[in-house]
Write a protein that holds these residues in place. Structure first.
Motif, PDB file in Angstrom:
ATOM      1  N   GLU A 110       1.081   4.382  -2.573  1.00 17.99           N
ATOM      2  CA  GLU A 110       1.118   5.810  -2.387  1.00 17.99           C
ATOM      3  C   GLU A 110       1.933   6.356  -2.565  1.00 17.99           C
ATOM      4  OE1 GLU A 110      -0.929   5.742   1.239  1.00 17.99           O
ATOM      5  OE2 GLU A 110      -2.545   5.007   0.711  1.00 17.99           O
TER       6      GLU A 110
ATOM      7  N   THR B  42      -6.722   3.101  -1.298  1.00 20.79           N
ATOM      8  CA  THR B  42      -6.434   2.170  -1.413  1.00 20.79           C
ATOM      9  C   THR B  42      -6.674   0.716  -1.896  1.00 20.79           C
ATOM     10  OG1 THR B  42      -4.549   4.059  -1.018  1.00 20.79           O
ATOM     11  CG2 THR B  42      -3.688   2.036  -1.061  1.00 20.79           C
TER      12      THR B  42
ATOM     13  N   ALA C 225      -3.069   2.313  -5.988  1.00 18.04           N
ATOM     14  CA  ALA C 225      -3.394   3.487  -5.198  1.00 18.04           C
ATOM     15  C   ALA C 225      -4.367   4.637  -5.673  1.00 18.04           C
ATOM     16  CB  ALA C 225      -2.489   4.658  -4.764  1.00 18.04           C
TER      17      ALA C 225
ATOM     18  N   ARG D 142       1.222  -1.431   0.175  1.00 10.95           N
ATOM     19  CA  ARG D 142      -0.186  -0.024   0.103  1.00 10.95           C
ATOM     20  C   ARG D 142       0.972   1.151  -0.129  1.00 10.95           C
ATOM     21  NH1 ARG D 142      -5.414  -0.610   1.929  1.00 10.95           N
ATOM     22  NH2 ARG D 142      -6.174  -2.439   2.533  1.00 10.95           N
TER      23      ARG D 142
ATOM     24  N   CYS E 232      -5.481  -3.306  -1.873  1.00 18.40           N
ATOM     25  CA  CYS E 232      -4.327  -4.765  -1.882  1.00 18.40           C
ATOM     26  C   CYS E 232      -4.819  -6.073  -2.098  1.00 18.40           C
ATOM     27  CB  CYS E 232      -4.210  -4.558  -0.669  1.00 18.40           C
ATOM     28  SG  CYS E 232      -2.418  -5.981  -0.545  1.00 18.40           S
TER      29      CYS E 232
END
Lengths: 419, 419
Positions: A339, A381, A376, A335, A383
């Motif tokens: 980002e 966000t 992101a 993550r 995963c």
């Protein structure tokens, strides 16, 4: 009448294993699309006796013979004279072609044409001449006793150019019907499960037909229709493609799309968004697959290959404490990488991959095949946590990259993000 | 006695052009290295009649026949019974192999073995069994009337594993001599110039022989020796390799090295240095080629793919004023990218590539083929300015990456940096 083709590739380098016979593969695809059955591939060396034997055996069992190679200027380029002897046809010198070859040498190579090249301007009497705009050797075609013989150059780029420009039009005139295919591309379901879902349908179909082709976790379904014209074939295919896509749902990422990355680029364009990539175990593959697509700079800003853990911190800004606590291969890291690459590049969308491609576990003992893909976006966000199992390193890298592209294309298209 | 081999690949997917016949290429390389001449490649579909014809024509002209494909469990897997019929040999069921296949299904797939797979445990009577540790179908070999027949699986990874584990040892026992080759890898000089330098030498040599193989700006020289043992062949090759390397000088980047990036990784290891990459037009290729090498994390930290100009500034720290003044494709930018990636990753050595891969000029009108390669080192920053000409995009990307690796390996080895 159904035609039968045999492809004869001429060249000792093929028999030594220096190169693979990609010409035969490309020719076979083209012939297939024209509705011409290919029953034989033969490879023979630069040897007149064996080439003659290959031609004689081919003319007994095929009515279209296509040769590649042996059209060069040197003494071991034997194709034309061997075939002409076999079919009792004379070779005739074409002075206008000599002039073309001379001009090509002067223009491109700034050098006089070696006298050897004159041989390349000799062609069978009354043949159809196939021009070669990207090389010196013209090709040709003629018919004798119901057998069509086409001679093409060996270098793949020259062969492909002449195939498109001359051979396919020549063969199209022989063929009464066309074959058109459409590829339904899927990711995320295995071939056996897909066959289960579609078995009844596939068994009932005779024209169009439906066939599956599997690669690691990607399954391509090819719908093929035979008809008298391209339009008729496409009209037969349309409803089939729609039904199959509806039956398979979200795992379908496109029709006649070359790969997941192409679907991503289309999606990014459609939504007016740009992308950056942050990759570790895939080592540059995400970036390389994207940048192979012409025009991708409209949607792809670039990325970071954070191979070392330290680079994740230094370049992507992943918090050192987070890396310490969770390790390089973890969901929080994936993550943070996604980002982070958005922050440093200004891209609104970032995709990340961190994992263990093998052959060994990582320094924290994380198992081979453990991969986390991060995404992101302006909406948040996400995963995807994966256990891809113990596989070959290159297969794991490719599969991890596919998962990254799949997560992205699902988000771009408003689909559920998990497989 | 000199053996003659024919390779028969069985599989309709080859004739449809779905895949290329890479098995024939790999087999040919292996046979060549064993001193066995390959005179024919044949590809035939999953059709008993035509496969029989292929076998009959092969046994008339070769004394070693190697088939790939057609060993699977389904009804169109025909190789064993067709060959056994042709040679009058019975198929015998091996219960211990049935047990192995069952165990494989349970262990790897957690599923019972489909009953179809029993056919895979039928083998010609009195054959040599070739085990398949990476698939379900064993292969085999037998001799009849002076002809050796070897049957291998179709999937390339299974074929390759069985080739190494069983087929090569079997064939080695047939061959009186060995062939050993060594590849002298060069970058930076064209094939014709190299042939000029070495023509006299090459024409005088009969054993070992010397042959050149060209790729875009890379020329490989293969020295090949035939002898009664590997040691004898290697003793013949050593002086030849030394003489050729001495004659060609700095353009030689290695012997039996797979590519320029391998030479770079060896050089970095030897000097205890680590590397980072900053690439633009090569789009991830530098990183991907490096990370394909096992163990590269000892010397490669990672890199940046600064596809957009803005990313060169934001992530690599290239001065915005410099980018404005000179443009993204320029010597100052290449230098700044290389130094920048060293700063942000902590690597002592950085390599950069910026250029115009095409098909269009860049936004400042810089021509296609203009490329600058930068190299930042503890001893200073260097740059190679290139005009690679108008070529296909993928060729330009590959060539630019090669130049980057070449500049690096020259510096690592204390050689002059310009070609």
């Amino acid at each position: 009448m159904s035609h039968i083709a045999e492809i004869i590739a001429v060249g000792t380098e093929l028999l030594l294993g220096n190169i693979a016979n990609t010409n035969a593969q490309e020719l076979s695809q083209a012939l297939s699309a024209l509705g011409i059955n290919v029953y034989w591939h033969t490879v023979v060396g630069d040897n007149a006796g064996r080439l003659r034997e290959a031609v004689e055996q081919a003319r007994r069992r095929a009515d279209i013979i296509i040769t590649t190679g042996g059209l060069g200027p040197t003494y071991d380029d034997l194709t034309k004279q061997t075939i002409c002897r076999a079919f009792g046809r004379e070779l005739v010198l074409h002075p206008e072609i000599v002039a073309q070859i001379r001009a090509r040498y002067e223009r491109n190579l700034h050098a006089p044409m070696p006298e050897n090249n004159i041989r390349q301007a000799e062609l069978p009497v009354d043949c159809v001449i196939f021009g070669n705009p990207v090389g010196t050797a013209p090709g040709c075609a003629f018919e004798e006793d119901g057998v069509h013989v086409l001679m093409l150059p060996g270098p793949p780029f020259e062969m492909r150019t002449m195939l498109e420009g001359y051979a396919i039009p020549y063969l199209r005139r022989l063929s009464q019907e066309v074959i058109v295919s459409r590829d339904i591309m899927t990711f995320g379901m295995g071939e056996s499960r897909i066959e289960e879902l579609l078995r009844d349908k596939m068994e009932r179909m005779s024209n169009p037909t439906l066939a599956t082709y599997a690669k690691p976790s990607e399954v391509r379904l090819r719908a093929t229709a035979k008809a008298e014209s391209v339009q008729a074939a496409e009209a037969m295919l349309s409803p089939v493609v729609s039904e199959v896509a509806a039956a398979l749902g979200d795992i379908v990422y496109g029709v006649d799309v070359k790969g997941l990355e192409y679907a991503c680029v289309s999606g990014l364009r459609a939504r007016g968004l740009t992308l950056a990539t942050a990759e570790s175990c895939t080592g540059g593959q995400l970036a390389a697959r994207l940048t192979a697509i012409p025009g991708v700079s409209a949607v792809y800003r670039g990325g970071v290959v954070s191979y070392w853990t330290q680079v994740k911190a230094d370049v992507l800004g992943v918090d050192a404490g987070l890396l310490d606590a969770h390790g390089a291969v973890s969901e929080p890291t994936a993550r943070a990488m996604a980002e982070g690459v958005c922050k440093v590049t200004g891209a609104p969308v970032g995709v990340s991959v961190t994992g263990v491609a093998g052959p060994d576990r990582d320094e924290r003992g994380v198992e081979v095949g453990t991969v986390y893909v991060g995404l992101a976006t302006p909406e948040g966000t996400f995963c995807r946590a994966l256990d891809l199992g113990r596989r070959r390193r290159d297969i794991l890298q490719n599969l991890a990259a596919n998962h990254a592209f799949d997560l992205l294309r699902r988000w771009l298209n408003g689909l559920p993000l998990s497989i």
